[in-house]
Scaffold this active site. Structure first.
Site, PDB file in Angstrom:
ATOM      1  N   ASP A 146     -12.400  37.365  29.151  1.00  0.00           N
ATOM      2  CA  ASP A 146     -11.230  37.172  28.760  1.00  0.00           C
ATOM      3  C   ASP A 146     -10.411  38.513  28.454  1.00  0.00           C
ATOM      4  O   ASP A 146      -9.672  38.113  28.649  1.00  0.00           O
ATOM      5  CB  ASP A 146     -11.196  36.032  28.208  1.00  0.00           C
ATOM      6  CG  ASP A 146     -10.371  34.599  28.661  1.00  0.00           C
ATOM      7  OD1 ASP A 146     -10.352  34.665  29.659  1.00  0.00           O
ATOM      8  OD2 ASP A 146      -9.953  34.145  27.821  1.00  0.00           O
ATOM      9  N   ASP A 453     -15.113  22.249  22.283  1.00  0.00           N
ATOM     10  CA  ASP A 453     -15.709  21.571  21.671  1.00  0.00           C
ATOM     11  C   ASP A 453     -16.416  20.959  21.058  1.00  0.00           C
ATOM     12  O   ASP A 453     -17.246  19.157  21.656  1.00  0.00           O
ATOM     13  CB  ASP A 453     -16.922  22.718  21.613  1.00  0.00           C
ATOM     14  CG  ASP A 453     -16.423  23.367  20.527  1.00  0.00           C
ATOM     15  OD1 ASP A 453     -15.054  22.601  20.137  1.00  0.00           O
ATOM     16  OD2 ASP A 453     -17.299  23.969  19.730  1.00  0.00           O
TER      17      ASP A 453
END
Length: 741
Positions: A146, A453
């Protein structure tokens, strides 16, 4: 479609319920709940009495009641969800079908900053995943960079070259320690290898030299001037290929992905990177199962994939099973673990308890996830027309096609992507692909919070998916725990901000969860989402009893009052239960002190700042941000951590509140002891307040030591101590008005 195994006569897994532990837990829950009820009744009665009193101030009693009520609420959510039905599990991977019948797995690994996540560690994670004991042609490894750093791609190419030697070596000799760094560091010795010693020895010498060369290249790459992140770049997708290799042993597929990022487009942090990987991997390999790993969490047990398949291939469980969560284990934890870096309670107590109630939540890494749990089952998607699918999943026909197809076995190791497929993969990794779709809202990993998450698994469980926790005797994954006080505080603040974002959203578990999942499972999500608010009772308990003591205001029962026993019981029983849990997980009782201390420190600071950050972001005053935890090794920090000495080289924003409150409690304790020494009758009225001041002072002793006794670099600098004294005076001044009126 993955093969399911009928496990009636020969189960692939079993779960075990320890009845003696269950009886102890539920007896503790019952007795403690009764004590809390008596405590709350006492407070209500006292406050009602004080309404008609002109001699005693009402505000401190109300504030203490708020703190006790809030802590009781948090205790109920946490304890009933983790102690009601804890279970352990056993797997039988030898009963799995033959290799050619096992389902494929895509491994997705995320990295973001080569300075904080050094390439050598990242590539060790990549290589360890390629060396899993699983059919090579059914294993694909994807790395999301990223930061779009050129050195990460260069490091990936070097890792591919080394992996072509390492993976066959591990397979040939049954090497258990499949992470090269651990193997060559001699952390574990594979001395049960049933191999010819001369042949193995010669191969080990050769592979050792190859790794040293590889490590030197990684060091050179890390020191390059181009080792910086890039926040404005096009998408890059590359399959690792070696055109000069002939008759090469089959290897797992290795793919580098760097999604497009532009300053004008939201990138949604890690969730955005994961969703880009989901799309690209669907196009290239489309495996039905996904292993999610952080870049510093390498594979330590070569059999973890087979262990996970013991759950995913079970006929009775598979249709509703979303993921298998493995606990995070850290290789760099000190025997002191002063920062609670092991996260022992969460991974070894709390998640185990949740495993008995429809399963734990995702923990960001170390999970084997069913792809359709993020997309929806194919049977459901078949009932939706093409236009509706494109509104949900985007415009790519190839990606839509992958939703209805099985694993793509056409692309093998050593073959490059066709130009057409490569362009489609880059489209899927572009920043505009998700525009006007349901990505991050109803499809894939969920957005608008840095704890993707937590929100993703919450949505799964609301849709009646279940999960399991598996803890193997050998840690399945090993990572680097935070060994710096500064990193611990930043990381905790980030988590708290993310949880607060969820708590303030329409997906707040306290209102969204109870009607969609079992009540005890909703307790789990509600506790986590509401945990940021713990700063409120902690600030009250760290100031109001002490200020009341300094101003001769008694707010607890006298020692001769029978209700004193209730307060004593609540304190003693909760700590004894905590110690019992620690002992049952094999940790030292020293962990009790460290966990209590860090809970207080983080509750006072991280929970406060994380909550403020989330509220400001909700109001549009501040943008959400994500700072990766520093994985680069600082020798001075590590040395202090290993010695069990706090390193207070962090922002004064964290230190000033801690120093001020510890100073206030030390003053209250000294005044309380003085009053008791000169007027022994005071012991009946102020014993609890004096003891509370002592307890907080003892828990904060490292802070006092850093302020007054230490001279090393890790001490608390004098300027922070001065600010703390000023802040303490402010608290005393305003506190006097609060507790005397």
């Amino acid at each position: 479609m993955a093969l399911h195994v009928n496990s009636t006569s020969h189960p692939l897994h079993l779960h075990h319920l320890n009845k003696s532990t269950l009886i102890i837990n539920r007896l503790y829950l019952l007795l403690h709940s009764i004590a809390l009820t008596l405590l709350i009744s006492f407070r209500i009665s006292s406050i009602l009495t004080l309404f008609h009193s002109t001699t005693q101030p009402l505000i401190p009693h109300i504030l203490i009641f708020i703190s006790e009520l809030t802590l009781s609420f948090f205790w109920s959510l946490r304890q009933y969800s983790c102690l009601w039905r804890p279970i352990t599990r056993t797997v039988f991977p030898e009963r799995l079908p033959e290799d050619d019948q096992l389902p494929p797995i895509d491994v997705v690994i995320c990295t973001a900053d080569p300075l904080k996540e050094p390439p050598l560690g990242v590539m060790n994670t990549v290589i360890s995943a390629m060396a899993l004991n699983y059919p090579s042609r059914k294993l694909s490894v994807y790395l999301s960079d990223d930061g779009a750093c050129p050195v990460t791609l260069e490091a990936m190419r070097e890792a591919w070259k080394f992996a072509k030697m390492w993976v066959p070596f591990c397979e040939k000799y049954g090497v258990e320690t499949i992470c090269p760094a651990d193997y060559f560091a001699g952390q574990e010795v594979d001395d049960e290898l049933m191999v010819d010693s001369d042949e193995y020895g010669a191969e080990k010498v050769r592979i050792t030299e190859e790794y040293k060369s590889f490590a030197r290249k990684m060091t050179t790459i890390s020191e390059s001037e181009s080792c910086i992140s890039n926040k404005d770049h096009p998408a890059v997708v590359e399959v690792m290929v070696d055109e000069n290799t002939h008759n090469q042993k089959k290897m797992p597929l290795l793919v580098y992905v760097s999604r497009e990022k532009r300053p004008t487009h939201p990138h949604h942090f890690k969730a955005g990177a994961l969703n880009a990987l989901l799309r690209v991997s669907s196009l290239i390999s489309n495996s039905p199962y996904i292993l999610g790993l952080d870049c510093d969490m390498h594979c330590n047990d070569r059999n973890s994939a087979r262990q996970a398949m013991c759950f995913h291939l079970d006929l009775k469980l598979s249709s509703s099973l979303a993921f298998v969560q493995f606990p995070q284990t850290f290789h760099n934890i000190s025997k002191h673990d002063i920062y609670e870096s092991e996260l022992r309670y969460f991974f070894k107590t709390f998640l185990q308890g949740m495993d008995g109630i429809k399963g734990p939540g995702l923990c960001g890494t170390c999970y084997y996830l069913k792809r359709e749990a993020l997309f929806g089952p194919p049977s459901l998607l078949e009932d939706i027309n093409l236009n509706e699918l494109k509104q949900s999943f985007g415009s790519s026909n190839d990606f839509i096609k992958s939703l209805h197809t099985k694993w793509n076995a056409e692309l093998e190791c050593g073959k490059a992507l066709s130009d057409e497929l490569l362009q489609e993969a880059k489209l899927l990794a572009s920043c505009e692909y998700e525009n006007d779709t349901k990505w991050g809202k109803e499809v894939g990993f969920r957005y608008f919070t840095v704890v993707e998450d937590f929100l993703t698994s919450f949505n799964m469980h609301c849709k009646q998916w279940v999960s399991v926790l598996y803890m193997s005797s050998r840690p399945s994954f090993l990572g680097s725990g935070t060994t710096s006080f500064n990193d611990v505080m930043i990381q905790s603040t980030r988590w708290i901000a993310g949880l607060m974002e969820v708590a303030l959203s329409r997906f707040s578990p306290i209102i969204y969860g109870p009607l969609r999942m079992p009540i005890l499972q909703s307790f789990y999500y509600t506790w986590l989402a509401s945990s940021p608010f713990i700063f409120i009772p902690l600030w009250i308990l760290a100031t109001i009893p002490q200020l009341s003591l300094l101003n001769d205001v008694a707010i607890y029962p006298k020692v001769i009052n029978p209700l004193f026993i209730v307060f004593l019981y609540v304190f003693v029983s909760s700590n004894l239960q905590h110690m019992r849990e620690i002992h049952s997980t094999g940790a030292s009782l020293q962990a009790w002190k460290h966990e209590q201390r860090m809970w207080m420190m983080k509750g006072i600071t991280c929970n406060l700042y994380g909550s403020i950050h989330a509220i400001m972001e909700k109001l549009g005053v501040k943008e959400a941000d994500f700072i990766p935890t520093n994985k680069a090794i600082n020798d001075d920090e590590v040395k202090l951590y290993q010695m069990g000495i706090y390193n207070f080289q962090t922002s004064s924003v964290f230190l000033v509140p801690l120093c001020s409150l510890i100073t206030l409690n030390l003053l209250a304790f000294v005044v309380g002891v003085t009053k008791i020494a000169f007027h022994k009758e005071y012991v009946n009225e102020i014993f609890i307040q004096t003891f509370l001041a002592l307890y907080i002072t003892w828990m904060g002793y490292p802070v006092l030591e850093g302020m007054m006794l230490r001279k090393d670099k890790g001490r608390i600098v004098p300027s922070v101590s001065c600010y703390s004294v000023i802040f303490s005076i402010v608290i005393l001044s305003f506190g006097k008005l609060l507790v005397t009126h």
